[in-house]
Structures are given as structure tokens and as C-alpha cells.
Design a protein around this motif. Structure first.
Motif, PDB file in Angstrom:
ATOM      1  N   ALA A  36       0.841  -1.192   0.000  1.00 20.37           N
ATOM      2  CA  ALA A  36       0.000   0.000   0.000  1.00 20.37           C
ATOM      3  C   ALA A  36       0.877   1.244   0.000  1.00 20.37           C
ATOM      4  O   ALA A  36       2.085   1.173   0.260  1.00 20.37           O
ATOM      5  CB  ALA A  36      -0.919  -0.002   1.221  1.00 20.37           C
ATOM      6  N   VAL A  37       0.265   2.400  -0.265  1.00 17.65           N
ATOM      7  CA  VAL A  37       0.963   3.680  -0.149  1.00 17.65           C
ATOM      8  C   VAL A  37       0.176   4.579   0.785  1.00 17.65           C
ATOM      9  O   VAL A  37      -1.043   4.432   0.948  1.00 17.65           O
ATOM     10  CB  VAL A  37       1.150   4.378  -1.514  1.00 17.65           C
ATOM     11  CG1 VAL A  37       2.088   3.597  -2.408  1.00 17.65           C
ATOM     12  CG2 VAL A  37      -0.185   4.633  -2.196  1.00 17.65           C
ATOM     13  N   GLY A  38       0.885   5.509   1.403  1.00 15.13           N
ATOM     14  CA  GLY A  38       0.228   6.458   2.284  1.00 15.13           C
ATOM     15  C   GLY A  38       1.059   7.714   2.423  1.00 15.13           C
ATOM     16  O   GLY A  38       2.250   7.738   2.076  1.00 15.13           O
ATOM     17  N   GLY A  39       0.432   8.758   2.935  1.00 14.36           N
ATOM     18  CA  GLY A  39       1.156   9.998   3.160  1.00 14.36           C
ATOM     19  C   GLY A  39       0.240  11.061   3.725  1.00 14.36           C
ATOM     20  O   GLY A  39      -0.990  10.950   3.674  1.00 14.36           O
ATOM     21  N   ALA A  97      -2.047  -1.727  -3.426  1.00 19.31           N
ATOM     22  CA  ALA A  97      -3.214  -2.463  -2.945  1.00 19.31           C
ATOM     23  C   ALA A  97      -4.195  -1.549  -2.233  1.00 19.31           C
ATOM     24  O   ALA A  97      -5.394  -1.871  -2.124  1.00 19.31           O
ATOM     25  CB  ALA A  97      -2.761  -3.580  -1.999  1.00 19.31           C
ATOM     26  N   PHE A  98      -3.705  -0.403  -1.746  1.00 20.21           N
ATOM     27  CA  PHE A  98      -4.540   0.489  -0.941  1.00 20.21           C
ATOM     28  C   PHE A  98      -3.835   1.834  -0.856  1.00 20.21           C
ATOM     29  O   PHE A  98      -2.612   1.912  -0.987  1.00 20.21           O
ATOM     30  CB  PHE A  98      -4.716  -0.102   0.465  1.00 20.21           C
ATOM     31  CG  PHE A  98      -5.800   0.537   1.293  1.00 20.21           C
ATOM     32  CD1 PHE A  98      -7.121   0.164   1.141  1.00 20.21           C
ATOM     33  CD2 PHE A  98      -5.484   1.502   2.245  1.00 20.21           C
ATOM     34  CE1 PHE A  98      -8.118   0.745   1.917  1.00 20.21           C
ATOM     35  CE2 PHE A  98      -6.463   2.086   3.023  1.00 20.21           C
ATOM     36  CZ  PHE A  98      -7.793   1.710   2.863  1.00 20.21           C
ATOM     37  N   ALA A  99      -4.610   2.911  -0.643  1.00 14.84           N
ATOM     38  CA  ALA A  99      -4.035   4.237  -0.448  1.00 14.84           C
ATOM     39  C   ALA A  99      -4.595   4.843   0.838  1.00 14.84           C
ATOM     40  O   ALA A  99      -5.816   4.885   1.027  1.00 14.84           O
ATOM     41  CB  ALA A  99      -4.331   5.150  -1.630  1.00 14.84           C
ATOM     42  N   LEU A 100      -3.696   5.300   1.699  1.00 21.96           N
ATOM     43  CA  LEU A 100      -4.053   5.943   2.961  1.00 21.96           C
ATOM     44  C   LEU A 100      -3.611   7.400   2.866  1.00 21.96           C
ATOM     45  O   LEU A 100      -2.418   7.694   2.885  1.00 21.96           O
ATOM     46  CB  LEU A 100      -3.346   5.243   4.124  1.00 21.96           C
ATOM     47  CG  LEU A 100      -3.560   5.833   5.512  1.00 21.96           C
ATOM     48  CD1 LEU A 100      -4.991   5.604   5.977  1.00 21.96           C
ATOM     49  CD2 LEU A 100      -2.578   5.225   6.508  1.00 21.96           C
ATOM     50  N   PRO A 111      -8.257   1.276  -3.947  1.00 20.37           N
ATOM     51  CA  PRO A 111      -9.187   1.592  -2.854  1.00 20.37           C
ATOM     52  C   PRO A 111      -8.510   2.525  -1.850  1.00 20.37           C
ATOM     53  O   PRO A 111      -7.319   2.375  -1.562  1.00 20.37           O
ATOM     54  CB  PRO A 111      -9.482   0.230  -2.245  1.00 20.37           C
ATOM     55  CG  PRO A 111      -9.276  -0.731  -3.372  1.00 20.37           C
ATOM     56  CD  PRO A 111      -8.131  -0.182  -4.171  1.00 20.37           C
ATOM     57  N   THR A 112      -9.275   3.468  -1.315  1.00 19.88           N
ATOM     58  CA  THR A 112      -8.677   4.586  -0.591  1.00 19.88           C
ATOM     59  C   THR A 112      -9.434   4.929   0.682  1.00 19.88           C
ATOM     60  O   THR A 112     -10.673   4.916   0.707  1.00 19.88           O
ATOM     61  CB  THR A 112      -8.643   5.835  -1.498  1.00 19.88           C
ATOM     62  OG1 THR A 112      -7.852   5.557  -2.655  1.00 19.88           O
ATOM     63  CG2 THR A 112      -8.068   7.043  -0.772  1.00 19.88           C
ATOM     64  N   TYR A 113      -8.683   5.274   1.705  1.00 14.90           N
ATOM     65  CA  TYR A 113      -9.219   5.935   2.905  1.00 14.90           C
ATOM     66  C   TYR A 113      -8.598   7.324   2.918  1.00 14.90           C
ATOM     67  O   TYR A 113      -7.379   7.472   2.976  1.00 14.90           O
ATOM     68  CB  TYR A 113      -8.843   5.162   4.171  1.00 14.90           C
ATOM     69  CG  TYR A 113      -9.274   5.841   5.456  1.00 14.90           C
ATOM     70  CD1 TYR A 113     -10.522   5.591   6.012  1.00 14.90           C
ATOM     71  CD2 TYR A 113      -8.428   6.728   6.119  1.00 14.90           C
ATOM     72  CE1 TYR A 113     -10.924   6.203   7.192  1.00 14.90           C
ATOM     73  CE2 TYR A 113      -8.815   7.351   7.298  1.00 14.90           C
ATOM     74  CZ  TYR A 113     -10.062   7.084   7.826  1.00 14.90           C
ATOM     75  OH  TYR A 113     -10.449   7.690   9.000  1.00 14.90           O
ATOM     76  N   LEU A 114      -9.437   8.352   2.845  1.00 12.10           N
ATOM     77  CA  LEU A 114      -8.956   9.725   2.793  1.00 12.10           C
ATOM     78  C   LEU A 114      -9.543  10.506   3.960  1.00 12.10           C
ATOM     79  O   LEU A 114     -10.765  10.615   4.091  1.00 12.10           O
ATOM     80  CB  LEU A 114      -9.347  10.373   1.457  1.00 12.10           C
ATOM     81  CG  LEU A 114      -8.672  11.694   1.099  1.00 12.10           C
ATOM     82  CD1 LEU A 114      -8.641  11.878  -0.423  1.00 12.10           C
ATOM     83  CD2 LEU A 114      -9.361  12.894   1.742  1.00 12.10           C
ATOM     84  N   ALA A 115      -8.660  11.027   4.806  1.00  8.96           N
ATOM     85  CA  ALA A 115      -9.081  11.776   5.991  1.00  8.96           C
ATOM     86  C   ALA A 115      -8.747  13.250   5.821  1.00  8.96           C
ATOM     87  O   ALA A 115      -7.633  13.604   5.402  1.00  8.96           O
ATOM     88  CB  ALA A 115      -8.390  11.229   7.238  1.00  8.96           C
ATOM     89  N   THR A 116      -9.716  14.107   6.122  1.00  6.87           N
ATOM     90  CA  THR A 116      -9.490  15.543   6.115  1.00  6.87           C
ATOM     91  C   THR A 116      -9.758  16.100   7.506  1.00  6.87           C
ATOM     92  O   THR A 116     -10.338  15.436   8.364  1.00  6.87           O
ATOM     93  CB  THR A 116     -10.406  16.261   5.105  1.00  6.87           C
ATOM     94  OG1 THR A 116     -11.784  16.071   5.486  1.00  6.87           O
ATOM     95  CG2 THR A 116     -10.185  15.734   3.704  1.00  6.87           C
ATOM     96  N   ALA A 117      -9.334  17.347   7.719  1.00  5.13           N
ATOM     97  CA  ALA A 117      -9.590  18.058   8.972  1.00  5.13           C
ATOM     98  C   ALA A 117     -10.523  19.225   8.687  1.00  5.13           C
ATOM     99  O   ALA A 117     -10.359  19.921   7.683  1.00  5.13           O
ATOM    100  CB  ALA A 117      -8.282  18.553   9.586  1.00  5.13           C
TER     101      ALA A 117
END
Length: 357
Positions: free
Chosen positions: A192-195, A215-218, A278-284
Motif C-alpha cells: 500500500a501507499v500512504g502519506g 493495494a490500498f491508499a491511505l 481503494p482509498t481511505y482519505l481523511a481531512t480536517a
């Protein structure tokens, strides 16, 4: 020019901050002041207290001298770190990219079997700041709570290395990780990748351009359009950690105006995002980058990509690095780690049919 607080050892300030956050809620509210409300949202007490402390510290993210900004970010991260996460081993690595090597750090939770997933992570910092050390605590938390190996990438920074150097390093590091996953003890089919922030931009660019998709993006509050200016940039232009002047300074140092519409700089402008993982995207909620991150999530959903969009409406930019303070910060990081773990366990099928709020 050093600030007066720079003379105080970080360990002493860290102890004072931790003591402050352990005080009863009424006392912390008295120190933080009246609750801040904007755009129908209420700022969390933990975030408001941190902003009050930042005023005392007197240092912002941007400075005319990029080296001063880098040192201040390193220091500020030490001031808010919690207790070290136990049971996570680390190993220093260098990854090849043409005529230079990319520094990296591999995090491995104790007892994690071979063939487990791997997260390739890109740190934030406006493409100018940040390092393997500023994001050490976050990567330890993700490794331990998501039960994954984490490979943290020290890509080249502007202005010494302007766009597209960071993108080139990000792609090279991901491709190396996929090809050599087994040597890291990981499953090459579960990389997976994230940042976060600028790192979220790089993770999105890699997700779009890599020949073999992650496989996934965070993605934590990613920069998705360096060419545009949305409502949240005005609503939260000043006073909430990341400012609009910060973003202008970062962008000007990183990339010339005429190249900001390129998809490797602004993934939101891609014509087709249907191949995105497929992605989980968090904002503030109180973040200048909020709207462009959420617009990106909706673009993914419209393209048929499984995506979960999570707005933490009471938090500020940078919350992923503030988990050591506990409370809402820690809860938000734990939620993201849970989403990563679940998404990888399900083969990335975290959601179908559009963003979930």
C-alpha cells in the motif's frame, strides 16, 4: 534568529505539554479560551489548546530561510511526542534511484509474520520540510496498530530539488518496494501507499502513475491541486496551524506556476482516476486543504473507486503527527490505522458506491 523558547530543552517542554494535556477539562478550557466555531464546526479542545501553545512558541511553518523552518519543525515534533511505541523494530535502508540513493526506514512490529502487508509512506512538510525523524512516531503507530510493515521514504526536498524530484523519488521507492517486498518480509501483492499533506500528494501521484497499482491508499489531508484555490483556503487562511501564506510559500519553492496543472503535481486534475486503488482519505475541518482533499475523494467515487472519506471536522491540519497528545488526535490516527488494516485484509474493498462520511 532563534526564538526565546528555542533555549529551553525540548524534553522539558515536552514534559510541560504532557502535563498540561493531563489537566482536568475545565482547566484546559480556561487556558485555551472560548471554543472556536467556524463553518458550522466546533474546534476540539485538544486542537485549540495546541494552537494556544503554538502562539507561545512563536514559530510558524514557513520562514524566509528554509533551513530555519526545517529545524523548527523537527523541534516542534519533539515537543509533542508521546511515549515511544513499544514492540516496533526499525532498520535504516537506502533505495536506489539512478545516480543517487533515497534514505528510508523500515518499521516492523514484533512478531509480525513474513508475508504481511507493507505500507510505503511519504512524510508531509510542504515538499520543503519533514524527514524520517519528524514522522517516526506516526509510522511506529501505524505499524503497530495496523499490523503492517511501514517503509518511510526520505525523498528529496525543494528548493534544492524542485519538482519533479520528489515525485521521481516517490515512484522509484514504491517500485523498489514492490520488486523487493519479500526481502522486507512483506507480500508483494499487498503493498500500500500512504502519506500526509505533501506526502499525501506523492502517494496519490504514485497511485495514479505506477504501472502496478498499490493495494490500498491511505491519504491524510492530501494536497491535490497546486493550481487552484478553494473556499477552505479562505475560511482557514490563518490561525489554524497551516496557513494560506504557508501554502503559497511552499508552492513557490516547490514548483513554477506554469507546471502546476501537470497531473504529477495536481492529481485532482487527472482526466481519468478509474484505476486508482481503494482509498481511505481523511481531512480536517479546520484545514485550508480540506476542500481539495474532499473534492478528490468525490472524483474517486465518481470514477468507481472504492473510497471512504472521513472529515474530522473538529481537528486541524497535521493531526496525524499529533497523536502523542492523545484525545481526538490519537483517536483519528487509530481510526486510520484500523481502516488500513481492514482495507488490506479485505483486499482493498473498503467501500463501494461512493464516499462514506
Amino acid at each position: 534568529m532563534p526564538l526565546p523558547t528555542d533555549l529551553i530543552p525540548p524534553q522539558a517542554v515536552n514534559f510541560a505539554v504532557r502535563t498540561l494535556y493531563a489537566l482536568p477539562v475545565p482547566v484546559r478550557r480556561l487556558i485555551a479560551g472560548r471554543q472556536v466555531r467556524r463553518d458550522g464546526q466546533r474546534l476540539a479542545l485538544e486542537a485549540q489548546l495546541l494552537l494556544a501553545l503554538a502562539k507561545v512558541e512563536g514559530a510558524g511553518l514557513s520562514d524566509r530561510d528554509v533551513n530555519v523552518s526545517r529545524r523548527r519543525l523537527e523541534r516542534s515534533q519533539r515537543l509533542i511526542e508521546g511515549r515511544p511505541v513499544a514492540g516496533v523494530g526499525t532498520r535504516a535502508l537506502t533505495l536506489p534511484n539512478g545516480d543517487h540513493d533515497i534514505p528510508a526506514r523500515l518499521y516492523t512490529p514484533a512478531g509480525l509474520p513474513s508475508g504481511s502487508p507493507l505500507l510505503v509512506y511519504y512524510h508531509g512538510g510542504g515538499f520543503l520540510l519533514g524527514s524520517l525523524d519528524t514522522h517516526d512516531s506516526l509510522c511506529r503507530h501505524l505499524a503497530a496498530n495496523a499490523a503492517v510493515r511501514v517503509l518511510l521514504i526520505g525523498y528529496r526536498l525543494a528548493p534544492e530539488h524542485p519538482f519533479p524530484a520528489a515525485v521521481d523519488d516517490a515512484l522509484a521507492a514504491y517500485e523498489h518496494a514492490v520488486k523487493n517486498a519479500e526481502s522486507f518480509g512483506a507480500d508483494p501483492e499487498a503493498v500500500a501507499v500512504g502519506g500526509d499533506s505533501a506526502g499525501g500528494n506523492l502517494a496519490a501521484v504514485v497511485s495514479h502513475h505506477a504501472e502496478r497499482k498499490p493495494a490500498f491508499a491511505l491519504l491524510f489531508y492530501p494536497v491535490t491541486d497546486l493550481s487552484g484555490h478553494r473556499r477552505s483556503r479562505d475560511l482557514f487562511a490563518k490561525g489554524f496551524y497551516l496557513t494560506d501564506p504557508d501554502m503559497v510559500w511552499f508552492s513557490d519553492q516547490y514548483i513554477p506556476v506554469e507546471r502546476r496543472t501537470e497531473v504529477k503535481a495536481s492529481p485532482l486534475l487527472a482526466d481519468d482516476l478509474s484505476g486508482f486503488p481503494p482509498t481511505y482519505l481523511a481531512t480536517a475541518g479546520f484545514d485550508p486543504l480540506r476542500d481539495e482533499g474532499e473534492e478528490f475523494a468525490h472524483r474517486l467515487a465518481d470514477a468507481g473507486v472504492p473510497v471512504v472519506l472521513r472529515r474530522h471536522e473538529d481537528l486541524i491540519h497535521g493531526f496525524a503527527n499529533m497523536g502523542g497528545l492523545g484525545g481526538r488526535f490519537a483517536a483519528a490516527v487509530s481510526e486510520a490505522a484500523g481502516a488500513l488494516r481492514m482495507g488490506l485484509a479485505l483486499g482493498g474493498t473498503t467501500a463501494r458506491g461512493g464516499p462514506a462520511g
